[in-house]
Scaffold this motif. Structure first.
Motif, mmCIF file in Angstrom:
data_model
loop_
_atom_site.group_PDB
_atom_site.id
_atom_site.type_symbol
_atom_site.label_atom_id
_atom_site.label_comp_id
_atom_site.label_asym_id
_atom_site.label_seq_id
_atom_site.Cartn_x
_atom_site.Cartn_y
_atom_site.Cartn_z
ATOM 1 N N ALA A 93 0.824 -1.296 0.001
ATOM 2 C CA ALA A 93 0.089 0.003 -0.108
ATOM 3 C C ALA A 93 0.845 1.133 -0.070
ATOM 4 N N PHE A 94 0.444 2.098 -0.949
ATOM 5 C CA PHE A 94 1.177 3.539 -0.824
ATOM 6 C C PHE A 94 0.786 4.213 0.620
ATOM 7 N N ASP A 95 1.773 4.749 1.097
ATOM 8 C CA ASP A 95 1.442 5.500 2.487
ATOM 9 C C ASP A 95 2.136 6.873 2.672
ATOM 10 N N ARG A 96 1.560 7.802 1.567
ATOM 11 C CA ARG A 96 1.956 9.168 1.542
ATOM 12 C C ARG A 96 0.818 9.828 1.416
ATOM 13 N N PRO A 97 0.050 9.754 2.305
ATOM 14 C CA PRO A 97 -1.747 10.202 2.078
ATOM 15 C C PRO A 97 -1.470 11.688 1.986
ATOM 16 N N GLU A 98 -0.495 12.397 2.316
ATOM 17 C CA GLU A 98 -0.347 13.970 2.471
ATOM 18 C C GLU A 98 -0.015 14.438 1.010
ATOM 19 N N VAL A 99 0.486 13.634 0.375
ATOM 20 C CA VAL A 99 0.581 14.310 -1.235
ATOM 21 C C VAL A 99 -0.381 13.297 -2.278
ATOM 22 N N LEU A 100 -1.309 12.689 -1.647
ATOM 23 C CA LEU A 100 -2.250 11.823 -2.291
ATOM 24 C C LEU A 100 -1.491 10.545 -3.053
ATOM 25 N N HIS A 101 -0.480 10.250 -2.095
ATOM 26 C CA HIS A 101 0.368 9.012 -2.726
ATOM 27 C C HIS A 101 1.186 9.231 -3.731
ATOM 28 N N ALA A 102 1.273 10.608 -4.127
ATOM 29 C CA ALA A 102 2.085 10.641 -5.444
ATOM 30 C C ALA A 102 3.483 9.854 -5.179
ATOM 31 N N PHE A 103 4.268 9.168 -6.013
ATOM 32 C CA PHE A 103 5.421 8.517 -5.850
ATOM 33 C C PHE A 103 6.550 8.935 -6.163
ATOM 34 N N ARG A 104 7.555 9.021 -5.315
ATOM 35 C CA ARG A 104 8.922 9.436 -5.702
ATOM 36 C C ARG A 104 9.766 8.092 -5.992
ATOM 37 N N PRO A 105 11.024 8.323 -6.575
ATOM 38 C CA PRO A 105 11.603 7.016 -6.908
ATOM 39 C C PRO A 105 11.781 6.144 -5.643
ATOM 40 N N GLN A 106 11.925 6.694 -4.296
ATOM 41 C CA GLN A 106 11.905 5.601 -3.277
ATOM 42 C C GLN A 106 10.845 4.946 -3.176
ATOM 43 N N THR A 107 9.638 5.409 -3.590
ATOM 44 C CA THR A 107 8.420 4.834 -3.187
ATOM 45 C C THR A 107 8.324 3.632 -4.509
ATOM 46 N N ILE A 108 8.792 3.896 -5.555
ATOM 47 C CA ILE A 108 8.707 2.790 -6.595
ATOM 48 C C ILE A 108 9.570 1.702 -6.312
ATOM 49 N N GLY A 150 17.041 11.408 -3.076
ATOM 50 C CA GLY A 150 18.071 10.992 -2.551
ATOM 51 C C GLY A 150 18.541 9.403 -2.609
ATOM 52 N N THR A 151 17.550 8.595 -3.297
ATOM 53 C CA THR A 151 17.860 7.353 -3.448
ATOM 54 C C THR A 151 18.318 6.919 -4.737
ATOM 55 N N GLU A 152 18.385 7.847 -5.569
ATOM 56 C CA GLU A 152 18.787 7.838 -7.168
ATOM 57 C C GLU A 152 19.906 8.479 -7.574
ATOM 58 N N THR A 153 20.952 7.644 -8.292
ATOM 59 C CA THR A 153 22.170 8.553 -8.457
ATOM 60 C C THR A 153 21.805 9.247 -10.013
ATOM 61 N N ALA A 154 20.875 9.038 -10.750
ATOM 62 C CA ALA A 154 20.349 9.708 -11.704
ATOM 63 C C ALA A 154 19.059 9.852 -12.006
ATOM 64 N N PRO A 155 18.547 10.942 -12.793
ATOM 65 C CA PRO A 155 17.058 10.758 -13.039
ATOM 66 C C PRO A 155 16.659 9.734 -13.837
ATOM 67 N N LYS A 156 15.516 9.104 -13.252
ATOM 68 C CA LYS A 156 14.913 7.775 -14.265
ATOM 69 C C LYS A 156 13.568 7.727 -14.032
ATOM 70 N N LEU A 157 13.031 6.946 -15.053
ATOM 71 C CA LEU A 157 11.551 6.929 -15.229
ATOM 72 C C LEU A 157 11.305 5.353 -14.359
ATOM 73 N N ARG A 158 11.598 5.307 -13.400
ATOM 74 C CA ARG A 158 11.648 3.902 -12.688
ATOM 75 C C ARG A 158 10.261 3.280 -12.717
ATOM 76 N N VAL A 159 9.213 3.916 -12.699
ATOM 77 C CA VAL A 159 7.808 3.327 -12.744
ATOM 78 C C VAL A 159 7.613 2.427 -14.033
ATOM 79 N N LEU A 160 8.268 2.834 -15.107
ATOM 80 C CA LEU A 160 8.190 2.099 -16.081
ATOM 81 C C LEU A 160 8.513 0.382 -15.936
ATOM 82 N N ASP A 161 9.932 0.428 -14.878
ATOM 83 C CA ASP A 161 10.374 -0.835 -14.894
ATOM 84 C C ASP A 161 9.308 -1.674 -13.937
ATOM 85 N N LEU A 162 8.657 -0.696 -12.991
ATOM 86 C CA LEU A 162 7.769 -1.404 -12.044
ATOM 87 C C LEU A 162 6.508 -1.886 -12.859
ATOM 88 N N GLN A 163 6.133 -1.283 -14.101
ATOM 89 C CA GLN A 163 4.954 -1.822 -14.765
ATOM 90 C C GLN A 163 5.388 -3.210 -15.525
#
Ligand code: 1HA
Length: 275
Positions: free
Chosen positions: A26-41, A92-105
């Motif tokens: 379960a997403f657990d960032r209710p204060e930002v409507l569970h928007a995901f950052r790289p760490q979330t993914i 802070g968890t990512e060494t370069a910008p990525k579209l990590r959510v595509l890997d999750l898909q």
């Protein structure tokens, strides 16, 4: 002892219900409507891997933890505060910008276990795509669905477009992307975006009913049906997934094991096909 140790998560929660043979991510960032950052993914990827490998788990739920003081949401897409100018999302968890959510898909598609998205509130942008990529979507009647990319400078030209068109048709998919309209649960059900919707108060109980029905059935049959349904639209990658299920089953046969044993014993194999 094959108990799996569960890492400590920050942006998500992970639970297993042994009664329902079900893992709940379960997403657990209710204060930002569970928007995901790289760490979330990254955390969802880890949890999904745990659930996939856990023999006690027959069904995986992707949901969100809502709190009454915040607007209810499943996920409001990529966290725009960590969207970099260099082609992706970076925290802070990512060494370069990525579209990590595509890997999750891709990981969700390739997971042999059924994934049920439980949507309670906004499923927007990249969050909307995650529920579409899940195998089944069950929503609350207060849910809202839509894409915002073309309004705020983004788009998903992968599953977010092609799989959407498979779900709701070409004309409707173009409407969703070109107009960035939002749709309520009734409209989403009529369009074929979701499987069912229920009053919020009933959602949890109804989801449990769906899960119990799914886990009654053969996991191998479900894995092969999922692979076949994916193969129809995933081209070579889809055939590879289905082929992998075939190979796994072949490895369990005497015929395949004779090939391995003969190699290890340095003799000619004596195949006796049962086909
Ligand atoms: O397109 C992609 C990708 C494509 C290819 C490959 C990878 C991709 C990865 C991601 C994405 C995307 O997801 S793009 C789409 C990103 N998402 C959005 O554009 C939705 C942004 N949110 C909203 O439009 C609205 O929040 C809402 C219509 C869902 C709800 O509106 P509401 O009820 O007025 O709530 P709101 O006040 O806006 O939100 C509550 C809090 O959540 C706000 O923070 P606060 O002012 O209280 O400090 C808000 O800023 C925050 N929030 C909501 N969504 C996001 C967000 N913060 C960061 N990023 C968000 N996406």
């Amino acid at each position: 002892n094959n108990q799996l140790s569960i890492p400590s998560f920050h942006d998500i929660t992970y639970h297993i219900s042994l009664d329902d043979q079900c893992a709940r991510i379960a997403f657990d960032r209710p204060e930002v409507l569970h928007a995901f950052r790289p760490q979330t993914i990254r955390e969802i990827q880890q949890a999904l891997e745990l659930a996939t490998e856990d023999g006690r788990v027959g069904c995986i739920i992707l949901a969100s933890n809502n709190l009454s003081k915040y607007t209810p949401a499943f996920c409001a897409g990529g966290d725009q505060t960590v969207r970099s100018n260099d082609g992706g999302y970076q925290d802070g968890t990512e060494t370069a910008p990525k579209l990590r959510v595509l890997d999750l898909q891709v990981q969700m598609r390739r997971c042999p276990k059924p994934i049920i998205a439980v949507v309670d509130g906004y499923a927007i942008g990249g969050g909307h795509i995650l529920h579409m990529v899940a195998d089944i979507t069950i929503a609350s009647d207060r849910s809202v669905f839509g894409q915002t990319g073309p309004r705020m400078g983004s788009f998903d030209a992968g599953y977010g477009s092609t799989h959407m068109a498979r779900l709701i048709g070409q004309k409707r998919a173009r409407e969703v992307w070109f107009l960035c309209n939002f749709y309520d649960a009734k409209e989403a059900k009529e369009m074929g975006l979701i499987n069912a919707y229920y009053p919020t108060s009933e959602l949890e109980g109804r989801v449990a009913q769906w899960v119990r029905r799914v886990i009654m059935n053969s996991p191998t049959a479900i894995a092969c049906c999922k692979a076949a349904l994916n193969a129809d639209e995933d081209g070579g990658a889809g055939i590879m997934q289905m082929g992998g299920e075939l190979t796994r089953m072949f490895y369990m046969s005497k015929e395949s094991q004779e090939g391995r044993d003969a190699f290890l014993q340095k003799r000619a194999p004596q195949f006796r096909s049962k086909l």
